[in-house]
Design a protein around this motif. Structure first.
Motif, mmCIF file in Angstrom:
data_model
loop_
_atom_site.group_PDB
_atom_site.id
_atom_site.type_symbol
_atom_site.label_atom_id
_atom_site.label_comp_id
_atom_site.label_asym_id
_atom_site.label_seq_id
_atom_site.Cartn_x
_atom_site.Cartn_y
_atom_site.Cartn_z
ATOM 1 N N GLU A 1 0.722 -0.406 -9.389
ATOM 2 C CA GLU A 1 1.274 0.637 -8.527
ATOM 3 C C GLU A 1 0.567 1.969 -8.760
ATOM 4 O O GLU A 1 0.207 2.674 -7.807
ATOM 5 C CB GLU A 1 2.772 0.779 -8.796
ATOM 6 N N ALA A 2 0.371 2.327 -10.027
ATOM 7 C CA ALA A 2 -0.322 3.570 -10.335
ATOM 8 C C ALA A 2 -1.763 3.523 -9.847
ATOM 9 O O ALA A 2 -2.281 4.501 -9.278
ATOM 10 C CB ALA A 2 -0.281 3.834 -11.839
ATOM 11 N N GLY B 1 -4.659 5.746 -7.394
ATOM 12 C CA GLY B 1 -5.828 6.309 -8.053
ATOM 13 C C GLY B 1 -5.591 6.750 -9.477
ATOM 14 O O GLY B 1 -6.387 7.523 -10.034
ATOM 15 N N THR B 2 -4.528 6.254 -10.098
ATOM 16 C CA THR B 2 -4.206 6.621 -11.478
ATOM 17 C C THR B 2 -4.492 5.442 -12.402
ATOM 18 O O THR B 2 -3.806 4.420 -12.327
ATOM 19 C CB THR B 2 -2.728 7.029 -11.600
ATOM 20 N N ASP C 1 11.381 5.844 -5.853
ATOM 21 C CA ASP C 1 10.023 6.054 -5.338
ATOM 22 C C ASP C 1 9.183 6.766 -6.398
ATOM 23 O O ASP C 1 9.321 7.962 -6.633
ATOM 24 C CB ASP C 1 10.071 6.883 -4.053
ATOM 25 N N MET C 2 8.286 6.013 -7.016
ATOM 26 C CA MET C 2 7.431 6.552 -8.071
ATOM 27 C C MET C 2 6.166 7.206 -7.525
ATOM 28 O O MET C 2 5.392 7.793 -8.291
ATOM 29 C CB MET C 2 7.046 5.427 -9.034
ATOM 30 N N SER C 3 5.930 7.116 -6.228
ATOM 31 C CA SER C 3 4.660 7.572 -5.663
ATOM 32 C C SER C 3 4.299 9.008 -6.035
ATOM 33 O O SER C 3 3.164 9.275 -6.449
ATOM 34 C CB SER C 3 4.671 7.404 -4.138
ATOM 35 N N PRO C 4 5.226 9.976 -5.892
ATOM 36 C CA PRO C 4 4.853 11.347 -6.251
ATOM 37 C C PRO C 4 4.415 11.487 -7.705
ATOM 38 O O PRO C 4 3.520 12.279 -8.017
ATOM 39 C CB PRO C 4 6.136 12.140 -5.966
ATOM 40 N N LEU D 1 0.831 -1.191 0.000
ATOM 41 C CA LEU D 1 0.000 0.000 0.000
ATOM 42 C C LEU D 1 0.872 1.250 0.000
ATOM 43 O O LEU D 1 1.982 1.235 0.552
ATOM 44 C CB LEU D 1 -0.905 0.008 1.238
ATOM 45 N N PRO D 2 0.400 2.337 -0.602
ATOM 46 C CA PRO D 2 1.151 3.597 -0.529
ATOM 47 C C PRO D 2 1.370 4.023 0.911
ATOM 48 O O PRO D 2 0.554 3.734 1.793
ATOM 49 C CB PRO D 2 0.240 4.588 -1.273
#
Length: 353
Positions: free
Chosen positions: A272-273, A277-278, A245-248, A178-179
């Protein structure tokens, strides 16, 4: 305490190149949290060109205040509960023999380059599971050693895997986390995100889209190799060097573009995206439709640039994003019950002993 050994010819955690590295690191860490002793054997030389990576590894470990030991061409350290050992390529066989004798692992996980030889060496001493990360010769090559289990990362890969005497083929979807909670949620831009903009991943179509819809901004993230120069002339493109870290990036883009021209196994970036919510707009190649499901847009291989452009223009990323988030949550569940069901996770209560 049960013991699992991850053995391959790439770098051990946390030195990541792509989805295979992330998948195996997360699986190793999940087993460690469950109380297993986890040993991860790899090399500090890339298997494809023997290039040494010790300097980069030391720098990374120092930056994370992680102690390490170097002796007799070995680099040892612990990462998130996983005992890691990196050796030269020519010493993988010797190191594996020693670990099989001394650690006596209950199960050995292996994959990718030279995995068939690792299977042949480990099979007499332990249960061996080969992870099938792709349908390439490298991805499926582990089956040549006849591991006890062949773990395909998607139904698509399972269908492509050749039946192998003595090997039970099954699907084990990659683990996801989870993020991180508490992240500041920035407002999304109208930009479209694409990771690994190279020809097999759809770079040719990407160039057409960039020119066809100049009002659309694209963020491209370096993948297997740096292609920044190929996109330098476009005013509507931002090229980002490879990031851990791809989260941002996931959180700040409205769509993920996955126009692969090859049969991708099960792109991690889609899930992951989605967890951020992407939603994705992807081709119907390989395991991409399996990853997107009904929470995104899948276009046929023969679709032209105008169909792709129309999909990017009209996608309801708010609705699809929430659907994608809910669907992706299912992939964050633990993988240990699956391993137990397959007989790879012996003694369900062993973590308490």
């Amino acid at each position: 305490m049960p013991t699992a050994l991850f053995a391959w010819r790439r770098t051990p955690p946390p030195f990541l190149i792509g989805g295979a590295e992330v998948t195996q690191q997360l699986l190793a860490e999940e087993l460690a949290v469950a109380g297993w002793r986890i040993i991860y054997l790899g090399s500090y030389q890339a298997p494809w060109d023997q290039a040494p990576q010790t300097a980069q590894m030391r720098t990374c470990l120092d930056e994370h205040d992680t102690a390490y030991e170097e002796s007799q061409e070995e680099l040892r350290y612990s990462w998130n509960g996983v005992d890691c050992l990196a050796v030269p390529q020519q010493r993988i066989t010797t190191a594996l023999r020693s670990l099989l004798t001394q650690a006596r692992p209950d199960v050995v996980f292996t994959s990718q380059e030279g995995a068939a030889d690792i299977v042949a060496q480990a099979r007499p001493a332990a249960l061996v599971a080969g992870i099938l990360h792709s349908i390439s010769k490298t991805g499926l090559g582990v089956l040549s050693g006849s591991p006890h289990h062949g773990l395909a990362v998607s139904e698509f890969v399972l269908r492509q895997a050749p039946p192998t005497d003595g090997t039970r083929l099954s699907v084990l979807y990659p683990p996801f986390t989870l993020p991180e909670p508490g992240h500041h949620r920035r407002g999304r831009t109208d930009a479209v995100l694409m990771v690994n903009p190279i020809p097999p991943k759809g770079a040719d179509l990407l160039h057409q889209l960039i020119r066809r819809i100049p009002e659309q901004h694209f963020t491209l993230v370096e993948g297997w190799w740096n292609t920044a120069e190929q996109f330098a002339g476009y005013p509507n493109v931002t090229y980002v060097p490879r990031v851990y870290d791809m989260s941002p990036l996931y959180r700040s883009h409205r769509l993920l573009l996955v126009p692969s021209a090859v049969g991708d196994a099960f792109p991690r970036v889609i899930i992951e995206a989605a967890l951020h919510g992407t939603p994705s707009v992807g081709s119907d190649r390989g395991g991409i439709p399996e990853a997107i499901g009904d929470a995104g847009i899948v276009l046929p291989a023969e679709a032209g640039v105008e169909e792709w452009a129309q999909a990017l223009r009209t996608a309801d990323h708010h609705t699809l994003g929430e659907q994608a988030r809910r669907r992706a949550m299912a992939f964050t569940r633990p993988r240990l019950p699956d391993l137990e069901r397959l007989g790879i996770y012996p003694a369900a209560n062993a973590s308490s002993t």
